[in-house]
Scaffold this active site. Structure first.
Site, PDB file in Angstrom:
ATOM      1  N   SER A   1       0.839  -1.201   0.000  1.00 27.20           N
ATOM      2  CA  SER A   1       0.000   0.000   0.000  1.00 27.20           C
ATOM      3  C   SER A   1       0.868   1.243   0.000  1.00 27.20           C
ATOM      4  CB  SER A   1      -0.914   0.009   1.215  1.00 27.20           C
ATOM      5  OG  SER A   1      -1.489   1.295   1.336  1.00 27.20           O
TER       6      SER A   1
ATOM      7  N   HIS B   1      -1.033  -1.154  -4.235  1.00 30.35           N
ATOM      8  CA  HIS B   1      -2.349  -0.868  -3.665  1.00 30.35           C
ATOM      9  C   HIS B   1      -2.468   0.641  -3.413  1.00 30.35           C
ATOM     10  CE1 HIS B   1      -5.920  -2.087  -1.254  1.00 30.35           C
ATOM     11  NE2 HIS B   1      -5.576  -1.122  -0.430  1.00 30.35           N
TER      12      HIS B   1
ATOM     13  N   ASP C   1      -4.838   3.603  -1.896  1.00 32.42           N
ATOM     14  CA  ASP C   1      -5.965   3.863  -0.999  1.00 32.42           C
ATOM     15  C   ASP C   1      -6.550   5.247  -1.254  1.00 32.42           C
ATOM     16  OD1 ASP C   1      -6.164   1.496   0.695  1.00 32.42           O
ATOM     17  OD2 ASP C   1      -4.142   2.032   1.363  1.00 32.42           O
TER      18      ASP C   1
ATOM     19  N   MET D   1      -9.418   7.886  -0.291  1.00 36.06           N
ATOM     20  CA  MET D   1     -10.357   8.194   0.809  1.00 36.06           C
ATOM     21  C   MET D   1     -10.937   9.593   0.615  1.00 36.06           C
ATOM     22  SD  MET D   1      -8.190   6.770   4.042  1.00 36.06           S
ATOM     23  CE  MET D   1      -7.106   5.339   3.906  1.00 36.06           C
TER      24      MET D   1
ATOM     25  N   HIS E   1      -8.235   0.917  -4.177  1.00 34.30           N
ATOM     26  CA  HIS E   1      -9.197   0.631  -3.099  1.00 34.30           C
ATOM     27  C   HIS E   1      -9.942   1.925  -2.783  1.00 34.30           C
ATOM     28  CE1 HIS E   1      -9.627  -0.578   1.466  1.00 34.30           C
ATOM     29  NE2 HIS E   1     -10.793  -0.511   0.849  1.00 34.30           N
TER      30      HIS E   1
ATOM     31  N   MET F   1     -12.309   4.050  -0.773  1.00 35.62           N
ATOM     32  CA  MET F   1     -13.040   4.205   0.492  1.00 35.62           C
ATOM     33  C   MET F   1     -13.790   5.524   0.375  1.00 35.62           C
ATOM     34  SD  MET F   1      -9.972   2.772   2.847  1.00 35.62           S
ATOM     35  CE  MET F   1      -8.863   2.924   1.458  1.00 35.62           C
TER      36      MET F   1
ATOM     37  N   MET G   1     -11.447  -6.450   5.085  1.00 35.00           N
ATOM     38  CA  MET G   1     -10.652  -5.505   5.875  1.00 35.00           C
ATOM     39  C   MET G   1     -10.322  -6.117   7.231  1.00 35.00           C
ATOM     40  SD  MET G   1     -10.171  -2.790   4.006  1.00 35.00           S
ATOM     41  CE  MET G   1      -9.325  -1.874   5.298  1.00 35.00           C
TER      42      MET G   1
ATOM     43  N   PHE H   1      -6.914   4.428   8.027  1.00 29.91           N
ATOM     44  CA  PHE H   1      -5.537   4.746   8.387  1.00 29.91           C
ATOM     45  C   PHE H   1      -4.637   3.515   8.299  1.00 29.91           C
ATOM     46  CE2 PHE H   1      -8.440   7.564  10.546  1.00 29.91           C
ATOM     47  CZ  PHE H   1      -7.910   8.821  10.253  1.00 29.91           C
TER      48      PHE H   1
ATOM     49  N   ASP I   1      -6.529  -6.702   3.920  1.00 27.33           N
ATOM     50  CA  ASP I   1      -5.935  -5.364   3.993  1.00 27.33           C
ATOM     51  C   ASP I   1      -6.028  -4.845   5.425  1.00 27.33           C
ATOM     52  OD1 ASP I   1      -5.094  -2.773   3.551  1.00 27.33           O
ATOM     53  OD2 ASP I   1      -6.808  -2.198   2.307  1.00 27.33           O
TER      54      ASP I   1
ATOM     55  N   SER J   1       2.498  -0.316   6.153  1.00 27.09           N
ATOM     56  CA  SER J   1       3.604   0.070   7.034  1.00 27.09           C
ATOM     57  C   SER J   1       4.664  -1.024   7.153  1.00 27.09           C
ATOM     58  CB  SER J   1       3.074   0.494   8.404  1.00 27.09           C
ATOM     59  OG  SER J   1       2.034  -0.333   8.823  1.00 27.09           O
TER      60      SER J   1
END
Ligand code: DX5
Ligand code: ZN
Length: 216
Positions: A7, A32, A34, A36, A65, A67, A138, A144, A176, A199
């Site tokens: 990610s 990946h 993200d 948002m 992805h 969100m 998830m 986060f 994820d 991370s």
């Protein structure tokens, strides 16, 4: 063999091109992304122009992805930007619109993903199983990076794999949130085929070794 999808939420946003190269040289096949909107989740990240920019500098599979609330509004834009997989949340619209969204994603030539928040039971995905190319479970609350892995989501993976085997065996199962060296085997054991890692991937000293271990 499993697929790792690092990610880029944990990448250095000043050096995204360099970090896409980091993924590539570590041997990761997917990236990946993200997205948002500050409404579906309490955080705001990146959107369509960044996906388009990434597309210009990478040949990795762009695993986007979303969100965001009512994602149907942006399917065409993400397709144009170059997304390969476009995953939407089951909770982000009415069931009727989610059916329409998945259909639209496939018709535009992308692979369709459907994601479930931790509080959404596996059974809620039942009406959509044949309309997906990937289901994302998830293992943290979306919003986060760097949160603790929820091991109690594993029965959800098992249920989904069993039911997918009956109606759509080619559909991938993705996890994820909080995936690292310790939790990756637990996910694979439960049936996960695509593992997102933010991370832990970016913190790993030897990223090629990390990729090998997670994908093994
Ligand atoms: C959370 C995102 C994840 C996140 C994962 O809402 O969907 O993709 O980046 O990060 P880690 O691996 O740090 O939990
Ligand atoms: Zn994600």
């Amino acid at each position: 063999m499993a697929i790792i999808s690092p990610s880029i939420l944990s990448a250095d946003f000043v050096n995204l091109e360099r970090d896409m190269g980091v993924l590539k040289s570590a041997g990761a096949p997917w990236a990946h992304v993200d997205v948002m909107d500050g409404i579906f989740v309490p955080n705001i990240t990146i959107g369509i122009p960044v996906v388009a920019a990434l597309r210009k500098v990478t040949d990795l599979v762009l695993d986007v992805h979303l969100m965001i609330d009512r994602p149907i509004r942006y399917v065409a834009d993400f397709c144009k930007a170059g997304a390969d997989y476009l995953t939407v949340h089951l909770e982000a619209d009415t069931p009727e619109n989610i059916h329409k969204t998945l259909k639209m994603i496939r018709e535009s030539g992308m692979k369709a993903g459907l994601s479930l928040k931790p509080g959404t039971p596996a059974e809620a995905a039942a009406p959509f199983l044949e309309e997906c190319d990937m289901i994302l479970v998830m293992t943290v609350e979306p919003g986060f990076g760097g949160q603790k892995f929820m091991a109690d989501m594993m029965p959800k993976l098992v249920w989904l794999r069993e039911h997918l085997n009956e109606v759509n065996p080619g559909c991938l199962l993705q996890v994820d949130g909080g995936v690292d060296r310790t939790t990756a085997p637990v996910c694979k054991q439960a049936g996960a085929q695509v593992l997102v890692s933010g991370s832990a991937f970016f913190k790993a000293e030897d990223k090629a070794a990390f990729v090998k271990e997670v994908q093994a």
